[in-house]
Design an enzyme around this catalytic site. Structure first.
Site, short mmCIF file in Angstrom:
data_model
loop_
_atom_site.label_atom_id
_atom_site.label_comp_id
_atom_site.label_asym_id
_atom_site.label_seq_id
_atom_site.Cartn_x
_atom_site.Cartn_y
_atom_site.Cartn_z
CE LYS A 119 25.74 56.20 25.63
NZ LYS A 119 25.33 55.55 24.42
CE LYS A 202 20.45 64.78 23.65
NZ LYS A 202 21.46 64.11 22.78
CE LYS A 205 16.55 56.99 25.35
NZ LYS A 205 16.43 56.41 23.95
#
Length: 339
Positions: A119, A202, A205
């Protein structure tokens, strides 16, 4: 006061940081509903809104997303009379135990957390301290309830291992057997739902195209359209699992069908092996609409009734606090705090 025995108890949560997808449903929420029906466990499910603010959130978006996650759980079958459902910020013990655990956890343990590296990327000096330290809060989320089991995907298993490390160090340092060795529960088909346009990624969203994912708020027509346009390869479906090797898009759609129909991928291939995509994709679309369209409709109803959602989360927080407060109080006592 004697240290407690460990009631079989499940804890898990979802971060409200954007719209939910089929991956959240098959990889988490559907499994939570199943565990709710197992009399072995007490089940506690949480919207982990405090984790969302490790990166800046627009306040209105955070409120909306928190209610959306709660609505998704309820619409999918989480029953607030059988499970405890609440949002994390309503129970202050999460933050309190999170701080205590940040003093138990070692910096070296945090440095090994792969999700922080993913991240933060190259901007490790510019991200929030919370993004670095949040695994200690995640451990607190679990151990505040003496949760013995946590249903997770493979990508979260490392955080449960850290939770076990923190529990073991606390117990060792203070000479107690107070926190349980929480077990990750990783099982079932379609645990990792992949992108409909690229089976190596993956489902997310935050993907560039809405056609990459099935959103939990998609209506029946949109669900059907996305599956019919999902990327595939030209070969027919294989007759056994081995035939899915090196065919990521095919494997993903087979796994999704298995997850929605509550069977194994091998069962799906027994029914569709040798068939072309012209037969399978419409069948998958029909199954997905049957399973997901009612969830979407109920989510929309609940989102139009925010007072109903808030009342459920408030009641859940009160029930959660009844479990958490004695455990937190005993933690402070063990550590020697005067309160």
């Amino acid at each position: 006061m004697t240290d407690p025995t460990f009631t079989p108890r499940v804890f898990s949560g979802i971060k409200p940081s954007g719209g939910l997808t089929l991956g959240n449903y098959l990889g988490a929420i559907k499994r939570w509903v199943e565990m709710q029906e197992d009399p072995t466990y007490e089940t506690i499910y949480c919207v982990v809104d405090m984790h969302a603010v490790t990166v800046w959130q627009d306040p209105a978006d955070l409120s909306r997303a928190t209610r959306e996650v709660a609505a998704a759980m309820l619409a999918s079958g989480i029953d607030p009379t059988k499970s405890i459902l609440f949002n994390q910020a309503r129970v202050p013990g999460h933050a309190e135990l999170g701080w205590l655990f940040s003093c138990v956890a070692r910096v070296g343990w945090m440095n090994r957390m792969t999700q922080f590296k993913d991240k933060a990327g190259k901007n490790t000096e510019k991200v929030s301290l919370g993004l670095y330290a949040y695994p200690a809060l995640m451990a607190a989320d679990i151990l505040l309830y003496h949760a013995t089991h946590v249903p997770v995907g493979e990508d979260q298993k490392q955080h449960v291992e850290l939770t076990r490390d923190i529990a073991a160090k606390f117990n060792h340092d203070y000479g107690v057997d107070f926190f349980p060795m929480t077990e990750p529960v990783i099982e079932g088909p379609a645990m990792r739902v992949m992108n409909l346009r690229d089976g190596s990624k993956k489902m997310s969203k935050s993907g560039e195209s809405d056609m990459e994912r099935i959103n939990m708020l998609d209506d029946a027509d949109t669900i059907a359209k996305k599956f019919k346009k999902a990327r595939t390869d030209p070969a027919a479906l294989p007759t056994d699992i081995e035939g899915l090797k090196d065919r990521p898009e095919a494997k993903n759609l087979i796994d999704i069908y298995a997850g929605l129909s509550e069977c194994d991928a091998a069962d799906v291939l027994r029914d569709f092996g040798g068939e072309g995509w012209g037969k399978f994709k419409p069948a998958l679309a029909e199954l997905a609409v049957e399973k997901l369209a009612p969830v979407s409709a109920e989510m929309k109803r609940l989102l139009d009734a925010p007072d109903e959602l808030d009342a459920i989360m408030k009641q859940g927080a009160e029930r959660a606090s009844e479990i958490a407060e004695p455990i937190l109080s005993r933690t402070f006592e063990i550590m020697g705090f005067v309160r």
